[in-house]
Motif scaffolding. Structure first.
Motif, PDB file in Angstrom:
ATOM      1  N   THR A 107       0.832  -1.199   0.000  1.00  0.00           N
ATOM      2  CA  THR A 107       0.000   0.000   0.000  1.00  0.00           C
ATOM      3  C   THR A 107       0.867   1.251   0.000  1.00  0.00           C
ATOM      4  OG1 THR A 107      -0.118  -0.058   2.414  1.00  0.00           O
ATOM      5  CG2 THR A 107      -1.886  -1.156   1.198  1.00  0.00           C
ATOM      6  N   LEU A 108       0.297   2.339  -0.494  1.00  0.00           N
ATOM      7  CA  LEU A 108       1.025   3.605  -0.513  1.00  0.00           C
ATOM      8  C   LEU A 108       1.094   4.195   0.888  1.00  0.00           C
ATOM      9  CD1 LEU A 108      -0.495   5.294  -3.684  1.00  0.00           C
ATOM     10  CD2 LEU A 108       1.635   3.999  -3.495  1.00  0.00           C
ATOM     11  N   PRO A 109       2.260   4.654   1.313  1.00  0.00           N
ATOM     12  CA  PRO A 109       2.368   5.259   2.642  1.00  0.00           C
ATOM     13  C   PRO A 109       1.640   6.595   2.698  1.00  0.00           C
ATOM     14  CG  PRO A 109       4.411   5.544   1.429  1.00  0.00           C
ATOM     15  CD  PRO A 109       3.552   4.637   0.603  1.00  0.00           C
ATOM     16  N   ARG A 110       1.118   6.921   3.863  1.00  0.00           N
ATOM     17  CA  ARG A 110       0.430   8.199   4.052  1.00  0.00           C
ATOM     18  C   ARG A 110       1.461   9.314   4.212  1.00  0.00           C
ATOM     19  NH1 ARG A 110      -4.625   9.631   6.113  1.00  0.00           N
ATOM     20  NH2 ARG A 110      -5.083   7.453   6.598  1.00  0.00           N
ATOM     21  N   VAL A 111       1.175  10.438   3.592  1.00  0.00           N
ATOM     22  CA  VAL A 111       2.069  11.588   3.709  1.00  0.00           C
ATOM     23  C   VAL A 111       1.287  12.781   4.241  1.00  0.00           C
ATOM     24  CG1 VAL A 111       3.553  10.792   1.835  1.00  0.00           C
ATOM     25  CG2 VAL A 111       1.665  12.329   1.328  1.00  0.00           C
ATOM     26  N   LEU A 112       2.008  13.758   4.769  1.00  0.00           N
ATOM     27  CA  LEU A 112       1.393  14.955   5.322  1.00  0.00           C
ATOM     28  C   LEU A 112       1.409  16.066   4.281  1.00  0.00           C
ATOM     29  CD1 LEU A 112       2.409  13.262   7.848  1.00  0.00           C
ATOM     30  CD2 LEU A 112       2.515  15.444   9.053  1.00  0.00           C
ATOM     31  N   ASP A 113       0.372  16.900   4.291  1.00  0.00           N
ATOM     32  CA  ASP A 113       0.384  18.057   3.395  1.00  0.00           C
ATOM     33  C   ASP A 113       1.120  19.199   4.099  1.00  0.00           C
ATOM     34  OD1 ASP A 113      -1.443  19.526   5.069  1.00  0.00           O
ATOM     35  OD2 ASP A 113      -3.105  18.456   4.141  1.00  0.00           O
ATOM     36  N   PRO A 114       1.501  20.253   3.375  1.00  0.00           N
ATOM     37  CA  PRO A 114       2.278  21.347   3.968  1.00  0.00           C
ATOM     38  C   PRO A 114       1.625  21.969   5.194  1.00  0.00           C
ATOM     39  CG  PRO A 114       2.332  21.508   1.593  1.00  0.00           C
ATOM     40  CD  PRO A 114       1.360  20.418   1.915  1.00  0.00           C
ATOM     41  N   ALA A 115       0.301  22.104   5.190  1.00  0.00           N
ATOM     42  CA  ALA A 115      -0.374  22.707   6.342  1.00  0.00           C
ATOM     43  C   ALA A 115      -0.232  21.825   7.579  1.00  0.00           C
ATOM     44  CB  ALA A 115      -1.859  22.932   6.022  1.00  0.00           C
ATOM     45  N   GLU A 116      -0.275  20.518   7.392  1.00  0.00           N
ATOM     46  CA  GLU A 116      -0.111  19.600   8.524  1.00  0.00           C
ATOM     47  C   GLU A 116       1.305  19.652   9.065  1.00  0.00           C
ATOM     48  OE1 GLU A 116      -3.339  16.048   7.654  1.00  0.00           O
ATOM     49  OE2 GLU A 116      -1.483  16.091   6.464  1.00  0.00           O
ATOM     50  N   VAL A 117       2.286  19.750   8.170  1.00  0.00           N
ATOM     51  CA  VAL A 117       3.679  19.858   8.612  1.00  0.00           C
ATOM     52  C   VAL A 117       3.879  21.144   9.415  1.00  0.00           C
ATOM     53  CG1 VAL A 117       6.070  20.100   7.855  1.00  0.00           C
ATOM     54  CG2 VAL A 117       4.565  18.458   6.714  1.00  0.00           C
ATOM     55  N   ASP A 118       3.316  22.231   8.929  1.00  0.00           N
ATOM     56  CA  ASP A 118       3.434  23.509   9.644  1.00  0.00           C
ATOM     57  C   ASP A 118       2.775  23.425  11.019  1.00  0.00           C
ATOM     58  OD1 ASP A 118       4.790  24.613   7.547  1.00  0.00           O
ATOM     59  OD2 ASP A 118       3.047  25.628   6.684  1.00  0.00           O
ATOM     60  N   ALA A 119       1.588  22.801  11.088  1.00  0.00           N
ATOM     61  CA  ALA A 119       0.883  22.687  12.369  1.00  0.00           C
ATOM     62  C   ALA A 119       1.668  21.833  13.345  1.00  0.00           C
ATOM     63  CB  ALA A 119      -0.512  22.102  12.143  1.00  0.00           C
ATOM     64  N   LEU A 120       2.237  20.748  12.868  1.00  0.00           N
ATOM     65  CA  LEU A 120       3.027  19.873  13.743  1.00  0.00           C
ATOM     66  C   LEU A 120       4.266  20.589  14.248  1.00  0.00           C
ATOM     67  CD1 LEU A 120       3.341  16.935  14.859  1.00  0.00           C
ATOM     68  CD2 LEU A 120       4.841  16.529  12.898  1.00  0.00           C
ATOM     69  N   THR A 121       4.960  21.275  13.352  1.00  0.00           N
ATOM     70  CA  THR A 121       6.180  21.999  13.738  1.00  0.00           C
ATOM     71  C   THR A 121       5.874  23.071  14.779  1.00  0.00           C
ATOM     72  OG1 THR A 121       7.131  21.613  11.541  1.00  0.00           O
ATOM     73  CG2 THR A 121       8.113  23.359  12.878  1.00  0.00           C
ATOM     74  N   ALA A 122       4.751  23.788  14.593  1.00  0.00           N
ATOM     75  CA  ALA A 122       4.372  24.839  15.543  1.00  0.00           C
ATOM     76  C   ALA A 122       4.029  24.265  16.914  1.00  0.00           C
ATOM     77  CB  ALA A 122       3.185  25.629  14.991  1.00  0.00           C
ATOM     78  N   ALA A 123       3.596  23.000  16.950  1.00  0.00           N
ATOM     79  CA  ALA A 123       3.214  22.380  18.218  1.00  0.00           C
ATOM     80  C   ALA A 123       4.397  21.788  18.972  1.00  0.00           C
ATOM     81  CB  ALA A 123       2.170  21.289  17.958  1.00  0.00           C
ATOM     82  N   LEU A 124       5.550  21.698  18.334  1.00  0.00           N
ATOM     83  CA  LEU A 124       6.756  21.201  19.010  1.00  0.00           C
ATOM     84  C   LEU A 124       7.324  22.304  19.888  1.00  0.00           C
ATOM     85  CD1 LEU A 124       8.300  19.310  15.975  1.00  0.00           C
ATOM     86  CD2 LEU A 124       7.344  18.256  18.038  1.00  0.00           C
ATOM     87  N   ARG A 125       7.778  21.950  21.080  1.00  0.00           N
ATOM     88  CA  ARG A 125       8.071  22.956  22.099  1.00  0.00           C
ATOM     89  C   ARG A 125       9.535  23.336  22.243  1.00  0.00           C
ATOM     90  NH1 ARG A 125       3.950  20.273  26.572  1.00  0.00           N
ATOM     91  NH2 ARG A 125       2.062  21.360  25.879  1.00  0.00           N
ATOM     92  N   THR A 126      10.450  22.568  21.687  1.00  0.00           N
ATOM     93  CA  THR A 126      11.873  22.861  21.883  1.00  0.00           C
ATOM     94  C   THR A 126      12.604  22.832  20.549  1.00  0.00           C
ATOM     95  OG1 THR A 126      12.524  20.541  22.186  1.00  0.00           O
ATOM     96  CG2 THR A 126      11.787  21.749  24.147  1.00  0.00           C
ATOM     97  N   HIS A 127      13.786  23.451  20.547  1.00  0.00           N
ATOM     98  CA  HIS A 127      14.638  23.379  19.358  1.00  0.00           C
ATOM     99  C   HIS A 127      15.020  21.931  19.077  1.00  0.00           C
ATOM    100  CE1 HIS A 127      15.021  27.695  18.935  1.00  0.00           C
ATOM    101  NE2 HIS A 127      15.413  27.820  20.201  1.00  0.00           N
ATOM    102  N   ARG A 128      15.267  21.154  20.132  1.00  0.00           N
ATOM    103  CA  ARG A 128      15.608  19.739  19.949  1.00  0.00           C
ATOM    104  C   ARG A 128      14.516  19.012  19.187  1.00  0.00           C
ATOM    105  NH1 ARG A 128      14.640  15.776  24.825  1.00  0.00           N
ATOM    106  NH2 ARG A 128      12.559  16.465  24.164  1.00  0.00           N
TER     107      ARG A 128
END
Length: 306
Positions: A107-128
């Motif tokens: 099966t084809l793997p699921r990928v994230l769209d740009p808006a989802e990547v941006d939302a996930l990145t914004a929700a991460l709390r540290t530089h690490r």
């Protein structure tokens, strides 16, 4: 290891025989019971109680085969009862080329769209955390490769990373976006414990394990928390990697270059990203269809429709 242990528990519970008495017929009966759900013992059946998936069954057979391979090497058994495949008429000409015991759907793997990547990145709390996510979604690294990075593997001047502990023991030196190096620099300067007694890049920041290498469970927990805060239904480490490789292919990167970036031993593993690049596939089809139409039906297509 826990998954393998459970697979072996399932197998020997269902088969009900000691290790030395298991025969190929027992393995085939086990496969039937697992796939049909006809045996009520230890199946972890899917929805509707119809038995386990093909992937689960293939993994369980691999675990059992691995155990018998070890026992065979030690001399504890004389044969591995797990068949390598089902024989065909060509088996005499090409030994070992039989039909696989279990065919798992690809099966084809699921990928994230740009808006989802941006939302996930914004929700991460540290530089690490942002650096680890960037290594996967911008560099295509696997989870184990991110956690396996050592301080000496970061080539800041070249904007490249040495993956010294890649899958199958393969090493590769790959470029990664400057955004990753900006985040990892901020992490090393302001967050990484100065007393850390490890050269692992990513370490635990708080608690009794502060300064020790971050574990796979720790990274998953970080990503799970960010996904919940961002309100996303999916965003795993593997999906971040798939997103990166898909975008690279859609942007025109050659299949061989994507293979090198991903660390795939075989180009066949990389071909799946041909199907994920919808724009690429559509453009290839349109070009071929126009050529076919021009040959078979010349002058029948309005100029404005091309």
């Amino acid at each position: 290891m826990l998954a393998v242990a459970y697979d072996l528990k399932v197998f020997f519970t269902v088969v009900g025989k000691p290790v030395r008495r298991v025969r190929p017929a027992d393995v085939l009966a086990f496969m039937t019971a697992q796939r049909t759900g006809g045996d009520g013992r230890l199946q972890v059946a899917g929805a509707g109680g119809g038995g386990v998936s093909a992937r689960t069954l293939r993994r369980r057979l691999s675990s059992v085969s691995g155990l018998y391979g070890f026992l065979l090497a030690r001399g504890d058994v004389t044969v591995n009862p797990v068949p390598r495949g089902l024989p065909t008429r060509r088996e005499r000409q090409r030994p070992g080329q039989g039909v696989p015991l279990v065919r798992a759907p690809r099966t084809l793997p699921r990928v994230l769209d740009p808006a989802e990547v941006d939302a996930l990145t914004a929700a991460l709390r540290t530089h690490r955390d942002r650096a680890m996510a960037a290594a996967m979604v911008l560099g295509g690294l696997r989870r184990c490769e991110v956690l396996g990075l050592r301080l000496g593997d970061l080539r800041f001047g070249e904007r490249r990373v040495l993956v010294a502990e890649g899958k199958g023991g393969h090493q590769r030196l790959i470029p990664v976006s400057p955004r990753f190096f900006a985040e990892v620099s901020a992490y090393l300067e302001a967050e990484r414990p100065a007393q850390a007694a490890t050269d692992a890049v990513f370490t635990v920041l708080k608690g009794p394990r502060r300064g020790l290498p971050l574990s796979a469970d720790g990274l998953d927990e970080i990503l799970d928390g960010a996904r919940r805060r961002a309100g996303l239904a999916h965003a795993t480490c593997h999906q971040l990697r798939h997103t990166c490789l898909t975008q690279l292919r859609k942007a025109g990167m050659s299949l061989e270059a994507v293979q090198a970036q991903a660390g795939h031993a075989s180009i066949e593993s990389t071909r799946i990203y041909l199907h994920l690049g919808d724009d690429w596939l559509a453009s290839q089809y349109r070009r071929a269809a126009e050529a076919i139409d021009a040959q078979l039906l010349p002058g029948s297509i309005p100029a404005g429709a091309r």
